[in-house]
Enzyme design. Structure first.
Site, PDB file in Angstrom:
ATOM      1  N   HIS A  16       1.785   2.626   8.507  1.00  0.00           N
ATOM      2  CA  HIS A  16       1.488   4.006   8.705  1.00  0.00           C
ATOM      3  C   HIS A  16       1.615   4.648  10.150  1.00  0.00           C
ATOM      4  O   HIS A  16       0.522   5.013  10.549  1.00  0.00           O
ATOM      5  CB  HIS A  16       0.013   4.327   7.981  1.00  0.00           C
ATOM      6  N   ARG A  76       3.686   9.910   1.817  1.00  0.00           N
ATOM      7  CA  ARG A  76       2.462   9.606   1.308  1.00  0.00           C
ATOM      8  C   ARG A  76       2.810   8.348   0.394  1.00  0.00           C
ATOM      9  O   ARG A  76       3.649   8.191  -0.430  1.00  0.00           O
ATOM     10  CB  ARG A  76       1.664  10.538   0.419  1.00  0.00           C
ATOM     11  N   GLU A  90      -3.668   1.165   1.117  1.00  0.00           N
ATOM     12  CA  GLU A  90      -3.778   0.848   2.573  1.00  0.00           C
ATOM     13  C   GLU A  90      -5.045   0.019   3.275  1.00  0.00           C
ATOM     14  O   GLU A  90      -5.974   0.516   2.787  1.00  0.00           O
ATOM     15  CB  GLU A  90      -3.270   2.087   3.520  1.00  0.00           C
TER      16      GLU A  90
END
Length: 527
Positions: A277, A229, A258
């Site tokens: 990601h 994370r 993000e």
């Protein structure tokens, strides 16, 4: 049931819900007021990391039963607010474990061998063979922060490459770590010993900025890989540590914000590898998490256990058939007990005897609490009942005994106001036929259901007939009657199943008779 999906998931998951007869609505652009409007009549909400499920969302969604996170991380979901509103929050921790672990391993190789950098140079026509001197992983030490599902999978894969494993995780036993070939150590020791550090923890108040400038300095000459994370690693400090040569390199798949901002210092550091990601971005992983999430939503709709519920009692699917009948029984016993007490509840005890004592009964206890609170709260279920007890300062205890007198299994719910207590015992006949077999110590054989009245009276001729006459006077039909007494001529207790609500006037008239000590009307279908 209506299911709202606000982040893209694999079609296989939505097909599971549609095949079960549920309505599936997708709205991938909903946010702010639009999201509040969209969720207002939804029974389930399925999200990934792109939807902020705030307290306002739960306040707007009165019909919401469950929020399903198609993935692992739930830092975008206000779990406390969900619990307050009786909404289950469930994730899909298994579906993308392999994908996330494989991406971590790939990023480890990529940073140790400068693969993306060499690729980029060659693409521009430069044969930079002498510019890159890689690091072999064999014989090096892998530091693992977080030895959960993904961390364990990474440990297995990199252990097979000949790496020594040292891990920091205060929530895992030394025995389990040893099974994985890892040595448990404090964080400082892991940082100092690691040639490569991989991170596999959720983002919490404990882990936010866990790896900052001081921690990075302890890893001198090593590599850092984070596919867990964003926000766990101080990104500015990491970029500086790589640029200054404190670290040999780093690889990140997740970021505090993000998409990653164009002016992020991470993009200027040549030896920092970044991917957008992609940890769970495999076809198999996306299908797995979508199906897993959908199955949990369907289970919640069917009042079945939700396997990965984060704020509600759960139970293994194989054990559920043995426990399921006791869930309703405990709820019923709780409703009867609290209405018989008819005062503020200070404590609740749930006691299990016989075969049921050998089962996982967390869900049963939560259902007993749900029953106790049912007359007091409009929105109460097995999700928020334990939290409600804690908030109200109500002491909750659970006891078990392997032997049960007279019965194969017995569940007893006892409520107390600190001075007086009332116990209601229930069991199952012929598999799932619920019976109340004891009320406040009186042995009865009552069928719980709908509307009931419990009376205490002296045990003498004519009392039951008088009660029947008064009930008839007020138009209340008696469907069944279950009588118990201490001794002949002593005090008796009778449970009546009735077809209509017993009016207060009827009870007041009954209690004017000196032979009738007390009457209590009980509703099991809402109070």
């Amino acid at each position: 049931m209506k299911v709202l999906v606000t982040d893209p998931i694999a079609d296989a998951g939505m097909d599971v819900l549609r095949d079960a007869g549920h309505e599936v609505v997708t709205d991938y652009d909903a946010e702010g007021d639009e999201l509040l409007a969209a969720v207002a009549d939804a029974n389930a909400l399925i999200v990934r990391s792109g939807t902020d499920v705030s307290r306002e969302v739960f306040e707007a969604a009165e019909e919401l039963v469950i929020v399903g996170r198609a993935g692992i991380g739930v830092d975008n979901i206000d779990i406390d607010a969900a619990t307050d509103h009786g909404v289950i929050v469930a994730n899909a921790p298994e579906g993308n474990v392999r994908a996330a672990a494989e991406h971590t391993v790939a990023m480890t190789f990529a940073t140790a061998r400068s693969i993306p950098q060499a690729h980029a140079r060659l693409k521009t026509g430069e044969w930079a063979k002498g510019a890159f001197l890689g690091t072999e992983l064999n014989g090096k030490t892998l530091g693992i922060v977080g030895l959960g599902r993904v961390g364990q999978e990474v440990a297995k894969k990199l252990d097979s490459l000949g790496m020594d494993l040292v891990a920091f995780d205060p929530y895992i036993s030394e025995e389990r770590a040893e099974q994985l070939g890892a040595e448990l150590a404090e964080l400082d020791a892991v940082l100092e010993r690691a040639d490569v550090l991989t991170i596999h923890t959720p983002l919490t108040s404990e882990t936010e900025n866990m790896i900052g400038e001081e921690e990075l300095a302890q890893m001198e000459g090593g590599y850092l890989v984070n596919c867990a994370r964003g926000g766990i690693v101080d990104e500015v400090a990491l970029a500086e540590a790589v640029e200054d040569g404190v670290l040999a390199g780093a690889a990140l798949d997740v970021f505090a914000e993000e998409p990653l901002a164009e002016d992020s210092p991470l993009l200027d550091a040549e030896d920092v590898i970044v991917t957008p990601h992609l940890g769970a971005s495999t076809e198999a992983a996306q299908e797995n998490v979508a199906v897993s999430t959908a199955e949990q939503v369907a289970a919640a709709f069917a009042d079945e256990p939700v396997a990965n519920a984060l704020n509600a009692p759960s139970i293994d699917q194989s054990a559920f058939p043995r426990v399921e009948p006791y869930i309703h029984l405990a709820d019923t016993a709780g409703k009867i007990a609290v209405q018989l007490l008819d005062s503020r509840v200070e404590s609740v005890e749930v006691r299990y005897e016989g075969d049921i004592a050998g089962e996982d009964v967390e869900l049963v206890t939560a259902s007993a609490l749900k029953g106790v609170f049912a007359p007091l709260e409009l929105q109460v279920n097995a999700v928020n009942a334990p939290a409600m007890a804690e908030e109200r300062g109500i002491e909750v205890s659970e006891t078990k005994r392997q032997q049960a007198e007279d019965f194969q299994s017995l569940v007893t719910v006892t409520v107390s106001d600190g001075e007086e207590e009332i116990s209601v015992d229930g069991t199952l006949f012929a598999g799932d036929d619920a019976r109340i077999v004891r009320v406040d110590g009186y042995r009865v054989d009552a069928i719980p259901g709908g509307k009931m009245m419990v009376t205490r009276n002296t045990d003498e001729p004519g009392v039951i007939g008088h009660i029947g006459t008064v009930m008839g006077k007020y138009g209340v039909n008696i469907a069944a009657m279950f009588n118990a007494r201490e001794i002949i001529g002593g005090e008796a207790l009778t449970v009546y199943n009735v077809d209509e609500e017993v009016p207060d006037e009827a009870r007041e008239e009954l209690e004017t008779d000196d032979r009738i000590i007390e009457t209590r009307y009980i509703s099991l279908n809402g109070v």
